[in-house]
Design a protein around this motif. Structure first.
Motif, PDB file in Angstrom:
ATOM      1  N   GLN A  34       0.821  -1.211   0.000  1.00 15.33           N
ATOM      2  CA  GLN A  34       0.000   0.000   0.000  1.00 15.33           C
ATOM      3  C   GLN A  34       0.854   1.259   0.000  1.00 15.33           C
ATOM      4  OE1 GLN A  34      -3.357   0.080   2.671  1.00 15.33           O
ATOM      5  NE2 GLN A  34      -3.761  -2.113   2.432  1.00 15.33           N
ATOM      6  N   ARG A  38       0.592   4.001  -2.958  1.00 17.49           N
ATOM      7  CA  ARG A  38       0.333   5.409  -2.637  1.00 17.49           C
ATOM      8  C   ARG A  38       1.342   6.315  -3.344  1.00 17.49           C
ATOM      9  NH1 ARG A  38       0.085   4.715   2.218  1.00 17.49           N
ATOM     10  NH2 ARG A  38      -2.191   4.748   2.447  1.00 17.49           N
ATOM     11  N   ASP A  85     -11.339  -1.717  -0.934  1.00 12.67           N
ATOM     12  CA  ASP A  85     -11.364  -0.477  -0.157  1.00 12.67           C
ATOM     13  C   ASP A  85     -10.021   0.241  -0.242  1.00 12.67           C
ATOM     14  OD1 ASP A  85     -13.935  -1.083   0.600  1.00 12.67           O
ATOM     15  OD2 ASP A  85     -13.466  -1.501   2.708  1.00 12.67           O
ATOM     16  N   ALA A  86      -8.927  -0.522  -0.109  1.00 11.82           N
ATOM     17  CA  ALA A  86      -7.594   0.084  -0.182  1.00 11.82           C
ATOM     18  C   ALA A  86      -7.358   0.703  -1.553  1.00 11.82           C
ATOM     19  CB  ALA A  86      -6.523  -0.966   0.117  1.00 11.82           C
ATOM     20  N   ASP A  89      -9.459   3.904  -1.880  1.00 11.16           N
ATOM     21  CA  ASP A  89      -8.904   4.956  -1.028  1.00 11.16           C
ATOM     22  C   ASP A  89      -7.677   5.602  -1.668  1.00 11.16           C
ATOM     23  OD1 ASP A  89     -10.830   4.578   0.892  1.00 11.16           O
ATOM     24  OD2 ASP A  89      -9.557   3.404   2.248  1.00 11.16           O
ATOM     25  N   TYR A 143     -20.350  -1.323  -3.463  1.00 10.65           N
ATOM     26  CA  TYR A 143     -19.762  -0.139  -4.073  1.00 10.65           C
ATOM     27  C   TYR A 143     -20.715   0.606  -5.012  1.00 10.65           C
ATOM     28  CZ  TYR A 143     -15.665  -2.305  -2.090  1.00 10.65           C
ATOM     29  OH  TYR A 143     -14.783  -2.865  -1.213  1.00 10.65           O
TER      30      TYR A 143
END
Length: 503
Positions: A34, A38, A85-86, A89, A143
């Motif tokens: 993650q 990012r 979700d990750a 986000d 979703y």
């Protein structure tokens, strides 16, 4: 001198950033993954991410159990929810690949990869359809239909290869596709489903896939395939070396689906290259080099002429098909090593992300664009010798006359990667190729991974700037040209810094 037109010739395609690949998607549960994603999204910003293993046992979706003497199946989405979700986000959507086969649903024992995912057909197509239907319905419920309608859903991965689909059984794949597509469309007719996700060298499958879809009236919303340019693998312990075809071969592979499907029911559909790279091996050192960035630069510049997307395989070296990485630099597919060390090809993508939307010029060694605020961006790359017979030219000179409106002078920001700059692998080799670099060594490597940067101020004559770019071996450079608005006060004078006389 290349005279860059003052007016755009069109829009620059962003097919290069539509999607990026990943190792098996359960890796998204890990912190390093993650953190890497990012960083990627902050500096490049891909729209979709595709990887294997959504339905494999590691995601624990298919959970059969016995109760009161009967077999039942529970569908669990604990990990699916955390992964998606990750992604959301971090501003990236899933490009769903439906595979591989849960062991309790598989008709055989054949597996692939270090993580041993089953690649045999389902022993019950009805139970497989229930699994697909439940998974897609859950995603819609969690979703929203409008959101999930934007997620392409691809059926399996490289079924033309016996390693990925038992016996490379084409008829069995067609049956799997038909059952899967029907289950997806039962959830909602507006969901996108496609395939056949072919490896290079299997273009004959495309025509037969089109015939099958028309004969059986099977829904196909997009066509997918893969593209690589490497030859046979020469293995060494924890590594592979291969010959490479010229990068133009990738563009030729991109073009084949539309050419072959003209006149069929699938002609005119979106075409997604859901994997591409030079080598198809996750342990080929070429992936880590400056050569690789210069090799792929023309592909990013021209690939959108042929397809709707082409997905780099993969964004990170957190990848375990051949086992966990054995060293920081080990030839992994990633734009980033684990520990987020940027490779030269990462910078190629980051440079593309700084290009403007208006296409001014393209050539064999350059791409010129303009932003809506008037800034002009030039991506240039040194030619490479893919045969390896020569090291490639030591110097490559490129002179361009670039339009810049309403300016007397230009500010030029130049960022470069080559054998010395933006190339942590060079520093890593010089420090002894440590397999597990210590914290202070990682600091050095992160520093070495940053591009070389220079700043110039050039005159503008008749609305044009002359850029004279000399590129070193395997260099990729980005020159950003903007108008100077001089706000220095009238009394500013460098000669007075040490008490000298003013002008």
């Amino acid at each position: 001198m290349i005279h860059v037109p003052a007016e755009p010739t069109g829009e620059l395609s962003d097919a290069w950033r539509h999607c990026v690949g990943t190792g098996r998607i359960e890796l998204a549960l890990r912190r390093d993954y993650q953190d890497s994603l990012r960083l990627l999204q902050d500096e490049i910003g891909f729209r979709y991410i595709r990887g294997h293993g959504l339905l494999s046992d590691g995601m624990a979706v298919h959970r059969p159990y016995e109760w009161q003497g009967a077999r039942h199946v529970h569908h669990s989405f604990t990990y699916v929810d955390q992964v998606v979700d990750a992604y959301l986000d971090l501003g990236i959507r899933p490009f769903l690949e439906l595979g591989f086969m849960p062991e309790e649903l598989a008709s055989g024992k054949q597996t692939v990869f270090w993580w041993k995912s089953n690649v045999t057909p389902p022993r019950s197509h009805e139970e497989w359809a229930d699994l697909v239907r439940a998974t897609v319905a859950h995603l819609v419920d969690r979703y929203g239909l409008d959101e999930v309608r934007t997620w392409p859903i691809e059926v399996w991965n490289e079924p033309n290869l016996a390693d990925f689909w038992e016996n490379a059984d084409e008829q069995a794949y067609h049956r799997l596709y038909e059952v899967t597509a029907a289950a997806v469309k039962e959830v909602d007719a507006g969901l996108q489903v496609g395939g056949p996700s072919l490896s290079p060298g299997a273009d004959d499958w495309l025509g037969r896939f089109a015939e099958f879809a028309e004969r059986r009236d099977v829904p196909v919303d997009f066509v997918s395939k893969h593209a690589y340019t490497s030859g046979p693998a020469d293995h060494v312990p924890f590594g592979t070396h291969q010959t490479l075809a010229p990068a133009q071969d990738l563009l030729d592979q991109f073009a084949t689906p539309r050419d072959l499907l003209k006149g069929t029911r699938l002609g005119g559909l979106p075409v997604h290259i859901t994997e591409f790279n030079s080598s198809y091996r996750p342990d080929n050192p070429v992936h880590d080099t400056a050569f690789h960035a210069a090799y792929l630069a023309p592909v990013l510049a021209h690939g959108g002429d042929h397809v709707d997307s082409f997905s780099y395989w993969t964004f990170s070296d957190m990848f375990e098909e051949a086992g966990p990485p054995t060293a920081l630099f080990h030839g992994g597919f990633g734009l980033l090593t684990h520990r987020q060390v940027k490779k030269p090809t990462y910078h190629l993508y980051a440079f593309m992300a700084r290009m403007g939307p208006q296409l001014l010029a393209r050539g064999d060694d350059h791409l010129v664009t303009r932003h809506t605020d008037g800034r002009v961006t030039v991506l240039a790359w040194a030619p490479v010798d893919a045969t390896g017979e020569t090291p490639g030219p030591e110097r490559h000179r490129l002179k361009l006359s670039v339009p810049l409106k309403d300016a007397g002078e230009a500010f030029v920001r130049r960022s470069s990667v080559d054998e010395e700059h933006g190339n942590a692998r060079t520093a890593w080799q010089r420090m002894g190729s440590p397999r597990s670099p210590r914290p202070h060594q990682l600091d050095v490597l992160h520093e070495a991974a940053e591009p070389g940067r220079r700043h110039l101020r050039l005159p503008v004559a008749d609305g044009r700037v002359e850029l004279d770019l000399t590129l070193s071996r395997h260099e990729v450079t980005l020159a950003e040209v903007s108008a100077v608005v001089d706000e220095a006060p009238a009394w500013a004078d460098e000669r007075r810094l040490l008490g000298g006389e003013p002008r």
